[in-house]
Structure formats: C-alpha cells, structure tokens
Design an enzyme around this catalytic site. Structure first.
Site, PDB file in Angstrom:
ATOM      1  N   LYS A   1      31.571  14.059 -62.097  1.00 39.81           N
ATOM      2  CA  LYS A   1      31.731  15.330 -63.083  1.00 39.81           C
ATOM      3  C   LYS A   1      32.982  15.919 -63.195  1.00 39.81           C
ATOM      4  O   LYS A   1      33.402  16.262 -64.093  1.00 39.81           O
ATOM      5  CB  LYS A   1      30.661  16.336 -62.532  1.00 39.81           C
ATOM      6  CG  LYS A   1      29.105  15.920 -62.539  1.00 39.81           C
ATOM      7  CD  LYS A   1      28.320  17.099 -62.235  1.00 39.81           C
ATOM      8  CE  LYS A   1      28.337  17.758 -60.872  1.00 39.81           C
ATOM      9  NZ  LYS A   1      28.131  16.958 -59.571  1.00 39.81           N
TER      10      LYS A   1
ATOM     11  N   ARG B   1      22.006  24.738 -61.429  1.00 42.57           N
ATOM     12  CA  ARG B   1      21.757  23.413 -60.603  1.00 42.57           C
ATOM     13  C   ARG B   1      20.075  23.699 -60.345  1.00 42.57           C
ATOM     14  O   ARG B   1      19.617  23.001 -59.428  1.00 42.57           O
ATOM     15  CB  ARG B   1      22.377  24.052 -59.068  1.00 42.57           C
ATOM     16  CG  ARG B   1      23.271  22.741 -58.962  1.00 42.57           C
ATOM     17  CD  ARG B   1      24.062  23.341 -57.668  1.00 42.57           C
ATOM     18  NE  ARG B   1      24.704  22.186 -56.868  1.00 42.57           N
ATOM     19  CZ  ARG B   1      25.948  22.157 -56.817  1.00 42.57           C
ATOM     20  NH1 ARG B   1      26.683  22.752 -58.006  1.00 42.57           N
ATOM     21  NH2 ARG B   1      26.775  21.166 -56.217  1.00 42.57           N
TER      22      ARG B   1
ATOM     23  N   ARG C   1      36.974   9.794 -51.973  1.00 44.61           N
ATOM     24  CA  ARG C   1      37.466  10.949 -52.513  1.00 44.61           C
ATOM     25  C   ARG C   1      38.285  11.796 -51.218  1.00 44.61           C
ATOM     26  O   ARG C   1      39.292  12.083 -51.159  1.00 44.61           O
ATOM     27  CB  ARG C   1      36.363  11.861 -53.005  1.00 44.61           C
ATOM     28  CG  ARG C   1      36.803  13.149 -53.382  1.00 44.61           C
ATOM     29  CD  ARG C   1      35.975  13.947 -54.219  1.00 44.61           C
ATOM     30  NE  ARG C   1      34.771  14.599 -53.467  1.00 44.61           N
ATOM     31  CZ  ARG C   1      33.591  15.192 -54.337  1.00 44.61           C
ATOM     32  NH1 ARG C   1      33.688  15.022 -55.469  1.00 44.61           N
ATOM     33  NH2 ARG C   1      32.687  15.427 -53.533  1.00 44.61           N
TER      34      ARG C   1
ATOM     35  N   ARG D   1      37.389  18.967 -48.234  1.00 43.89           N
ATOM     36  CA  ARG D   1      35.912  19.854 -48.420  1.00 43.89           C
ATOM     37  C   ARG D   1      35.222  19.883 -47.067  1.00 43.89           C
ATOM     38  O   ARG D   1      34.983  18.651 -46.708  1.00 43.89           O
ATOM     39  CB  ARG D   1      35.368  19.262 -49.470  1.00 43.89           C
ATOM     40  CG  ARG D   1      35.679  20.193 -50.801  1.00 43.89           C
ATOM     41  CD  ARG D   1      35.345  19.649 -51.993  1.00 43.89           C
ATOM     42  NE  ARG D   1      33.684  19.810 -51.811  1.00 43.89           N
ATOM     43  CZ  ARG D   1      32.903  19.660 -52.908  1.00 43.89           C
ATOM     44  NH1 ARG D   1      33.090  19.283 -53.958  1.00 43.89           N
ATOM     45  NH2 ARG D   1      31.486  19.745 -52.598  1.00 43.89           N
TER      46      ARG D   1
ATOM     47  N   ARG E   1      22.985  17.514 -49.457  1.00 44.97           N
ATOM     48  CA  ARG E   1      23.410  17.874 -50.882  1.00 44.97           C
ATOM     49  C   ARG E   1      22.671  16.958 -51.899  1.00 44.97           C
ATOM     50  O   ARG E   1      22.317  17.430 -52.766  1.00 44.97           O
ATOM     51  CB  ARG E   1      24.905  17.801 -51.147  1.00 44.97           C
ATOM     52  CG  ARG E   1      25.538  19.315 -50.481  1.00 44.97           C
ATOM     53  CD  ARG E   1      27.237  18.734 -50.228  1.00 44.97           C
ATOM     54  NE  ARG E   1      27.871  18.257 -51.397  1.00 44.97           N
ATOM     55  CZ  ARG E   1      29.085  17.503 -51.183  1.00 44.97           C
ATOM     56  NH1 ARG E   1      29.641  17.258 -50.191  1.00 44.97           N
ATOM     57  NH2 ARG E   1      29.621  17.197 -52.409  1.00 44.97           N
TER      58      ARG E   1
HETATM   59  P1  ADP Z   1      28.843  18.957 -55.451  1.00 48.86           P
HETATM   60  O1  ADP Z   1      28.391  18.895 -56.834  1.00 48.86           O
HETATM   61  O2  ADP Z   1      29.952  17.667 -55.240  1.00 48.86           O
HETATM   62  O3  ADP Z   1      28.077  18.806 -54.588  1.00 48.86           O
HETATM   63  P2  ADP Z   1      30.150  21.564 -55.898  1.00 48.86           P
HETATM   64  O4  ADP Z   1      31.703  21.704 -55.793  1.00 48.86           O
HETATM   65  O5  ADP Z   1      29.611  21.566 -57.202  1.00 48.86           O
HETATM   66  O6  ADP Z   1      29.818  20.137 -55.270  1.00 48.86           O
HETATM   67  O7  ADP Z   1      29.473  22.881 -55.190  1.00 48.86           O
HETATM   68  C1  ADP Z   1      29.828  22.958 -53.728  1.00 48.86           C
HETATM   69  C2  ADP Z   1      28.757  23.628 -53.095  1.00 48.86           C
HETATM   70  O8  ADP Z   1      28.964  25.069 -53.849  1.00 48.86           O
HETATM   71  C3  ADP Z   1      27.313  23.562 -53.245  1.00 48.86           C
HETATM   72  O9  ADP Z   1      26.958  22.675 -52.262  1.00 48.86           O
HETATM   73  C4  ADP Z   1      26.704  24.891 -53.112  1.00 48.86           C
HETATM   74  O10 ADP Z   1      26.594  25.481 -51.926  1.00 48.86           O
HETATM   75  C5  ADP Z   1      27.587  25.855 -53.747  1.00 48.86           C
HETATM   76  N1  ADP Z   1      27.206  25.693 -55.237  1.00 48.86           N
HETATM   77  C6  ADP Z   1      27.828  25.293 -56.497  1.00 48.86           C
HETATM   78  N2  ADP Z   1      27.449  25.383 -57.532  1.00 48.86           N
HETATM   79  C7  ADP Z   1      26.440  26.210 -57.501  1.00 48.86           C
HETATM   80  C8  ADP Z   1      25.324  26.656 -58.066  1.00 48.86           C
HETATM   81  N3  ADP Z   1      25.123  26.545 -59.379  1.00 48.86           N
HETATM   82  N4  ADP Z   1      23.978  27.115 -57.278  1.00 48.86           N
HETATM   83  C9  ADP Z   1      23.973  27.211 -56.105  1.00 48.86           C
HETATM   84  N5  ADP Z   1      25.085  26.758 -55.095  1.00 48.86           N
HETATM   85  C10 ADP Z   1      26.062  26.212 -55.889  1.00 48.86           C
END
Ligand code: ADP
Length: 284
Positions: free
Chosen positions: A13, A88, A127, A139, A150
């Site tokens: 993404k 999400r 990554r 991260r 996740r």
């Molecule tokens: P990835 O999609 O690779 O798992 P992201 O960088 O999008 O990682 O998100 C990292 C973390 O940030 C998630 O595991 C969550 O804890 C939090 N997070 C990000 N976006 C949201 C969201 N829309 N709602 C709730 N938590 C979120």
C-alpha cells in the site's frame, strides 16, 4: 481523486500510494505514519497509541477518526487524497462516509491489493532488511510475532471492508502479487477508466442543462455539448474495456453469462418436450 488503499500489512500500500501521489498530485494520508509521528513527538495521542501499536493491536476508532477528520479540513486536500491504513474497521468506514458527506467530498474508489498470505512474512522481512541497510529505524511492530497478530486483526476487522465497499460499488481489486511496476500500471489503468467515466457523466449532465429549450442559442450550445459527451463517452468506453475485467463488474458479467446459459438450456428442454408430444399425437 479521492481513494482508499486496502490490503494486509506488506501488500504494498505504502509503495503504491507514493507512486499515486506523484502521478495525480494528491496527498497520502497514512494513519500508521501519523500515529508513528505522534508517538515520536510524545503528543497525548502518541502516548496513548504507543503500546497498542507495539503489540500489533488497533488504536481506538475515535482517535484515528479524529486525526483523519482534522486532516481532511486542511486546504491541501482540495486536489484529493489517498487513504492508506484507514478505514480499518467497519465503524471507521461508516465514520468516514459521514465525514465525507459533511465535507461535501465524494469517494472515487477503493483499491484492494490482493496478496497471498504466505508472501507477506518474507515481504516484511525484506522491508526490515532494506531499512536496516539504509540505517533507518526499524518499526518495532515488524517482527514475525507482531506481524501474525496484525494479520489476524486484518482478517477479522479489516477484511469485512471488502464486502462493505463492494456493496457500495466502490471496490476495485488488483493482483498485488505482480511486480511493483505491473501493479502501478494496473492501478493507473483502472483509475483512468474511472476518470473517463466521470468526465462522460459530467459532460452528459451539462449537455442536459444546455439542451433545455431556451431559444436558438441554447440549442446550439446543447449540440456542442452533445458532441463533447459523445467523444468523452467513447474514451471512457475504450478505457474501461480492460478495467471491467478486474473490477466488481466482472462477477456481474459472469452472472449474466450463467443466466444466459441456463435460459438457453431450459428453452432447448421445452422444445424437446414439445417434439415428443407432437410425435405421440401423430402416432395416436
Ligand atoms: P500495516 O498496515 O503495515 O500493519 P500501518 O503503518 O498502517 O501498518 O499501521 C501501524 C499500526 O498503527 C497498526 O498496527 C495500528 O496499531 C495503528 N493504526 C494505523 N492505522 C490505524 C487505524 N485506522 N485504526 C486503528 N489503528 C491504526
């Protein structure tokens, strides 16, 4: 363009969002990035989110909805945006619908990057290795254990959004297992088709307005507009020819075919039965 990118962690993404930003001049809104920035800056939101994120769970809906709502009010949103990591959950998607309605913004499409789960772990490992090689901070949630959490949360909370947006005719699915270049090309092709269709719709609307019988001049204007509509519609048709294959319209097409097939079969069946009756009658 106002877009949402949907897909599990490691689907690509972030990579595709950056490319779309360059091509369309729109802003990428990544809730993950925003939350990581808040954690680094130790803001009240960051302090609340820090441990939740480290464990691979989701930050409460009201926090992320608040962040997105504030961001959508900024003037740089006028050209459009691409949401990455938001919504999400279904409640987040419903909240986004309400926000967009209030702000008089229309969502153009939701692009789902579909990938085999078996490829995700190795993608995330790559990554991590690349970030280490560049001397960047890795991260803390990019470990195999947290990744599996996740993924589980993606499956149970985020995957229902595929159905949510497909019901609303917004979903476009792209094969995320192709090369980065291929995926980009596919997304651009589909978005090109959507743009063309929207242009055709807009032209049709304006031609309808112009064609209201208000004297000679208006009639002339309507003719010009009609001409424009025709050519835009043609462009839209050409562009959408390929896109339909990978969009939600594909199952519709298949359904039509199936109906056609079954209709054909039942017609043949009744013809046979009719022949039998005629033969019997002739014998009698
Ligand atoms: P990835 O999609 O690779 O798992 P992201 O960088 O999008 O990682 O998100 C990292 C973390 O940030 C998630 O595991 C969550 O804890 C939090 N997070 C990000 N976006 C949201 C969201 N829309 N709602 C709730 N938590 C979120």
């Amino acid at each position: 363009m106002r877009l949402i990118l949907l897909g599990p962690p490691g689907a690509g993404k972030g990579t595709q969002a950056q490319r779309l930003v360059h091509k369309h001049g729109i802003i990428q809104l990544s809730t993950g990035e925003m939350l990581r920035a808040a954690v680094a800056a130790q803001t009240p939101v960051g302090l609340q989110a820090k441990d939740i994120m480290a464990s691979g769970s989701l930050v409460p809906d009201e926090i992320v909805i608040g962040i997105i709502s504030d961001r959508l009010d900024q003037p740089d949103m006028k050209n459009g945006f691409i949401l990455d990591g938001f919504p999400r959950t279904v409640p987040q998607a419903q909240a986004l619908d309400d926000l967009l309605k209030k702000k008089h913004m229309k969502l153009d499409a939701v692009v789902e990057l579909r990938v085999n789960e078996s490829a995700l772990l190795s993608r995330v490992e790559t990554r991590v290795a690349e970030m280490r090689a560049r001397g960047e901070d890795v991260r803390i949630d990019d470990t195999p254990e947290v990744l599996s959490k996740r993924l589980a949360s993606y499956r149970s909370l985020t995957e229902p959004l595929i159905h949510y947006y497909s019901e609303r005719r917004k979903l476009l699915t792209v094969d995320g297992m192709m090369t980065i270049e291929h995926v980009t090309r596919e997304i651009n092709r589909i978005l090109g088709a959507i743009e063309a269709v929207d242009e055709a719709k807009a032209a049709k609307k304006s031609s309808r307005k112009l064609s209201r019988p208000v004297g000679k001049k208006a009639g002339k204007g309507a003719k010009v507009a009609e001409k424009a509509t025709k050519s835009t519609r043609k462009a839209a048709k050409t562009a959408s020819k390929g896109a339909k294959r990978s969009s939600v319209k594909a199952p519709k097409k298949a359904a039509k075919k199936a109906t056609r097939g079954s209709r054909g079969r039942s017609a043949a069946g009744s013809r046979k039965a009719a022949k039998k009756v005629t033969k019997k009658r002739a014998k009698a």
